[in-house]
Motif scaffolding. Sequence first.
Motif, mmCIF file in Angstrom:
data_model
loop_
_atom_site.group_PDB
_atom_site.id
_atom_site.type_symbol
_atom_site.label_atom_id
_atom_site.label_comp_id
_atom_site.label_asym_id
_atom_site.label_seq_id
_atom_site.Cartn_x
_atom_site.Cartn_y
_atom_site.Cartn_z
ATOM 1 N N ARG A 1 0.832 -1.201 0.000
ATOM 2 C CA ARG A 1 0.000 0.000 0.000
ATOM 3 C C ARG A 1 0.871 1.257 0.000
ATOM 4 O O ARG A 1 0.597 2.225 -0.721
ATOM 5 C CB ARG A 1 -0.924 0.009 1.225
ATOM 6 C CG ARG A 1 -1.885 1.202 1.243
ATOM 7 C CD ARG A 1 -2.570 1.337 2.588
ATOM 8 N NE ARG A 1 -1.641 1.788 3.618
ATOM 9 C CZ ARG A 1 -1.264 3.051 3.779
ATOM 10 N NH1 ARG A 1 -1.713 3.996 2.963
ATOM 11 N NH2 ARG A 1 -0.440 3.383 4.744
ATOM 12 N N GLN A 2 1.920 1.223 0.815
ATOM 13 C CA GLN A 2 2.811 2.378 0.905
ATOM 14 C C GLN A 2 3.515 2.648 -0.421
ATOM 15 O O GLN A 2 3.647 3.799 -0.846
ATOM 16 C CB GLN A 2 3.832 2.149 2.023
ATOM 17 C CG GLN A 2 3.212 2.156 3.415
ATOM 18 C CD GLN A 2 4.210 1.766 4.497
ATOM 19 O OE1 GLN A 2 5.275 1.228 4.215
ATOM 20 N NE2 GLN A 2 3.867 2.043 5.743
ATOM 21 N N MET A 3 3.967 1.578 -1.062
ATOM 22 C CA MET A 3 4.644 1.756 -2.345
ATOM 23 C C MET A 3 3.669 2.229 -3.419
ATOM 24 O O MET A 3 4.041 2.966 -4.329
ATOM 25 C CB MET A 3 5.318 0.455 -2.770
ATOM 26 C CG MET A 3 6.466 0.025 -1.862
ATOM 27 S SD MET A 3 7.713 1.325 -1.601
ATOM 28 C CE MET A 3 8.446 1.418 -3.222
ATOM 29 N N ALA A 4 2.413 1.806 -3.305
ATOM 30 C CA ALA A 4 1.398 2.277 -4.250
ATOM 31 C C ALA A 4 1.184 3.782 -4.095
ATOM 32 O O ALA A 4 0.966 4.496 -5.085
ATOM 33 C CB ALA A 4 0.083 1.528 -4.026
ATOM 34 N N GLU A 5 1.249 4.275 -2.849
ATOM 35 C CA GLU A 5 1.128 5.722 -2.615
ATOM 36 C C GLU A 5 2.316 6.465 -3.230
ATOM 37 O O GLU A 5 2.163 7.561 -3.783
ATOM 38 C CB GLU A 5 1.050 6.018 -1.110
ATOM 39 C CG GLU A 5 -0.210 5.508 -0.426
ATOM 40 C CD GLU A 5 -1.447 6.303 -0.810
ATOM 41 O OE1 GLU A 5 -1.354 7.199 -1.659
ATOM 42 O OE2 GLU A 5 -2.528 6.002 -0.261
ATOM 43 N N LEU A 6 3.509 5.872 -3.118
ATOM 44 C CA LEU A 6 4.692 6.485 -3.712
ATOM 45 C C LEU A 6 4.565 6.527 -5.230
ATOM 46 O O LEU A 6 4.924 7.526 -5.875
ATOM 47 C CB LEU A 6 5.946 5.707 -3.308
ATOM 48 C CG LEU A 6 7.288 6.307 -3.737
ATOM 49 C CD1 LEU A 6 7.470 7.700 -3.151
ATOM 50 C CD2 LEU A 6 8.438 5.404 -3.326
ATOM 51 N N ARG A 7 4.036 5.453 -5.796
ATOM 52 C CA ARG A 7 3.810 5.428 -7.247
ATOM 53 C C ARG A 7 2.779 6.489 -7.645
ATOM 54 O O ARG A 7 2.927 7.162 -8.675
ATOM 55 C CB ARG A 7 3.329 4.053 -7.691
ATOM 56 C CG ARG A 7 3.030 3.966 -9.186
ATOM 57 C CD ARG A 7 2.748 2.537 -9.618
ATOM 58 N NE ARG A 7 1.667 1.948 -8.852
ATOM 59 C CZ ARG A 7 1.378 0.646 -8.861
ATOM 60 N NH1 ARG A 7 2.106 -0.184 -9.574
ATOM 61 N NH2 ARG A 7 0.375 0.174 -8.143
ATOM 62 N N GLY A 8 1.759 6.676 -6.796
ATOM 63 C CA GLY A 8 0.763 7.703 -7.059
ATOM 64 C C GLY A 8 1.371 9.092 -7.075
ATOM 65 O O GLY A 8 0.990 9.940 -7.885
ATOM 66 N N LEU A 9 2.346 9.316 -6.191
ATOM 67 C CA LEU A 9 3.039 10.607 -6.161
ATOM 68 C C LEU A 9 3.825 10.823 -7.450
ATOM 69 O O LEU A 9 3.759 11.903 -8.056
ATOM 70 C CB LEU A 9 3.983 10.664 -4.959
ATOM 71 C CG LEU A 9 4.917 11.874 -4.900
ATOM 72 C CD1 LEU A 9 4.124 13.171 -4.827
ATOM 73 C CD2 LEU A 9 5.879 11.755 -3.714
ATOM 74 N N ALA A 10 4.571 9.807 -7.865
ATOM 75 C CA ALA A 10 5.373 9.927 -9.086
ATOM 76 C C ALA A 10 4.493 10.154 -10.309
ATOM 77 O O ALA A 10 4.808 10.975 -11.180
ATOM 78 C CB ALA A 10 6.232 8.677 -9.275
ATOM 79 N N ASP A 11 3.375 9.437 -10.368
ATOM 80 C CA ASP A 11 2.455 9.598 -11.506
ATOM 81 C C ASP A 11 1.869 11.007 -11.536
ATOM 82 O O ASP A 11 1.759 11.622 -12.612
ATOM 83 C CB ASP A 11 1.325 8.573 -11.422
ATOM 84 C CG ASP A 11 1.802 7.150 -11.720
ATOM 85 O OD1 ASP A 11 2.917 7.005 -12.260
ATOM 86 O OD2 ASP A 11 1.068 6.201 -11.389
ATOM 87 N N GLN A 12 1.489 11.511 -10.368
ATOM 88 C CA GLN A 12 0.901 12.844 -10.315
ATOM 89 C C GLN A 12 1.931 13.918 -10.636
ATOM 90 O O GLN A 12 1.639 14.901 -11.326
ATOM 91 C CB GLN A 12 0.288 13.097 -8.926
ATOM 92 C CG GLN A 12 -0.480 14.405 -8.811
ATOM 93 C CD GLN A 12 -1.656 14.482 -9.782
ATOM 94 O OE1 GLN A 12 -2.260 13.466 -10.135
ATOM 95 N NE2 GLN A 12 -1.979 15.698 -10.219
ATOM 96 N N LEU A 13 3.151 13.719 -10.146
ATOM 97 C CA LEU A 13 4.236 14.662 -10.435
ATOM 98 C C LEU A 13 4.499 14.711 -11.941
ATOM 99 O O LEU A 13 4.686 15.789 -12.526
ATOM 100 C CB LEU A 13 5.495 14.228 -9.691
ATOM 101 C CG LEU A 13 6.673 15.194 -9.654
ATOM 102 C CD1 LEU A 13 6.268 16.479 -8.959
ATOM 103 C CD2 LEU A 13 7.852 14.557 -8.933
ATOM 104 N N ASP A 14 4.491 13.550 -12.560
ATOM 105 C CA ASP A 14 4.711 13.475 -14.002
ATOM 106 C C ASP A 14 3.562 14.143 -14.757
ATOM 107 O O ASP A 14 3.781 14.840 -15.758
ATOM 108 C CB ASP A 14 4.843 12.002 -14.415
ATOM 109 C CG ASP A 14 5.259 11.837 -15.861
ATOM 110 O OD1 ASP A 14 6.329 12.363 -16.229
ATOM 111 O OD2 ASP A 14 4.534 11.179 -16.625
ATOM 112 N N LEU A 15 2.342 13.948 -14.257
ATOM 113 C CA LEU A 15 1.169 14.540 -14.911
ATOM 114 C C LEU A 15 1.201 16.066 -14.830
ATOM 115 O O LEU A 15 0.883 16.756 -15.812
ATOM 116 C CB LEU A 15 -0.119 14.008 -14.267
ATOM 117 C CG LEU A 15 -1.429 14.563 -14.825
ATOM 118 C CD1 LEU A 15 -1.544 14.291 -16.312
ATOM 119 C CD2 LEU A 15 -2.619 13.954 -14.080
ATOM 120 N N VAL A 16 1.604 16.596 -13.670
ATOM 121 C CA VAL A 16 1.706 18.053 -13.531
ATOM 122 C C VAL A 16 2.728 18.604 -14.529
ATOM 123 O O VAL A 16 2.484 19.600 -15.207
ATOM 124 C CB VAL A 16 2.092 18.446 -12.094
ATOM 125 C CG1 VAL A 16 2.425 19.936 -12.019
ATOM 126 C CG2 VAL A 16 0.963 18.126 -11.132
#
Length: 442
Positions: free
Chosen positions: A230-245
Motif C-alpha cells: 500500500r505504501q509503495m502504491a502511494e509512492l507510485r501515485g506521487l510519481a504519476d501525479q508529479l509526471d502529470l503536472v
Amino acid sequence: MSRRILLSFLGRSEYKPCFYTYQGKQSTYTRFVQTAIYEFMKNDGEMDVVIFVTKEAKEQNWHDTVNRKGEKLEGLETAFHRIAPEANVKLVEIESSQDEAANWQLFDAILQEIEEGDQIYFDITHSFRSIPFVALIVLNYARLVKKASIGKIMYGLFEQLGNPWEVDNIPPEKRLAPIVDVTNMATLLDWTNGVDQFIRTGDASMIKQLTSTEVGKVFRDRSSKPEERRQMAELRGLADQLDLVGKSLQTSRSLQIAEEVKKLRRQLHKVRELETDAIKPLIPLLDEIEKKYEAFTDDELDNYFVMAKWCEENRLIQPGLTLLQENCVTAICRVFHIDKTDKNKRSDIHSAIRILLERIPKEKWRVRDINFVEEMIDKLQPYREWLKPFNVITEYRNDINHAGTSANAREAKVLYNQLSKSLKELKLLFEKMSEISKEKTV
C-alpha cells in the motif's frame, strides 16, 4: 542477455574464517566474503567475478600462505576452487597508491571490466580509503555510457564478531557474520539525481522511472506485506501525479494545471505520513518537490500568471509564451463573466485587444461577433496600457510555432529572453484583473 558480474576488492589483512549469512541462508565456511556472496547470488543465474587486487594483497591473500604462527592460510584462488569451482574468476592488479593519478587508473581499470548492459553486483567489504568513492562514480558512469545496472551493493559485516583476536576464541559454528545489502544507498543517489533533474528542468520522468522500479520490486516479492505494498502504491501515485503536472505544464493545459498541483500536494502529504524506512530518506527531497510549486495559491487569477512564470524558470519558452497569452484572455473572461472555454468568444477577445492596441478602423475588422467585440473594446479601454505587451507575444509565439520559417525570423536568444520580458510587462495586468475580481466578489 545481460551479463551478471561481481566486482570486489581483496585486501592485505589476515582474514578469519566464518560462516556468512544472508536472507536466512548460510555460506560455506570461508575466510573470504567474495565466495560467500557468489554462493548466495549464483542461484539467480550465471555470474562472472572480477577481483581487484594490489601486488601486496595478491601475495598475501590470493595464493595460499603461512602466517606467523606457522598456520597454513587458504588463499582466495584456492577458496573459489573449493567452494565454487565453476566460477569464472578474473584477477585485475591495481596500484596501491591513492593519489589522483592512481584513482584515475582505478577508474579506467574498473570501467574496462564492465561490458554493455552488465548487471553489476558490487562488494565493498574490503574497499579501502578512496576506493568506494571511485567505484561508486564508476558505477554511475557505467550506467550512463554502458547502460549497466546495479544488481546489489553488499557489505560483509565480519566486525560484528569482534576484533580478530576475539574471533579466535569463538567456536567455528558460532562465527556467523551477516552480509548487509546497502543497495538503497545507491538508490538514494538516484533519487537525488532524479529530484535534481526535476528541480532544474521540471522533468519528472526519472523520478517516475525510479518509482516504477522500486514498486515493481515490492510487488514481485511474495514475502512483502500488504501494508508495504500500500505504501509503495502511494509512492507510485506521487510519481504519476508529479509526471502529470509536468506534462500539463509542458503541453500548456492551462485550465487543468492548478487543480493537478492541488492533487500533487495532497499526494505529497500522504507520502509524508508513511511510516517506512524506505521513505524516510526521501522526505527532504519531497520538501524540494513541494517548493517547486509553492508559488501556486488558491487564487485562480494569480495561478494563471504563475503557470507562465514556472515555464520561464524551467526554460519552457514555447509553453510559457502560449500560457501567458492565453491566460491573459482567460483572466479577462473570468473578470467579465465570459465562458472561458468558448472558442469563438476567445478569438473575438484576441481581436478586440489587437483592435484596441492598434486602433484599427472598424471597416478593417475581421471578427465573428462585431457587437461583442465592440463591447469588449469598451470594457478593456481602461486597461489599454497594461495590455500593450499582448500583441508582441503573438508575434513571438507565431515565430516559434512556425519554426522560424518566416523571412524575418528572430534569433533563438531573442525568443528565449522574450518570455522573461513579457512576464515583467504583463504582471500588472494579472494583478489588476485579480484585484477587480476580488472587488466584484465582495
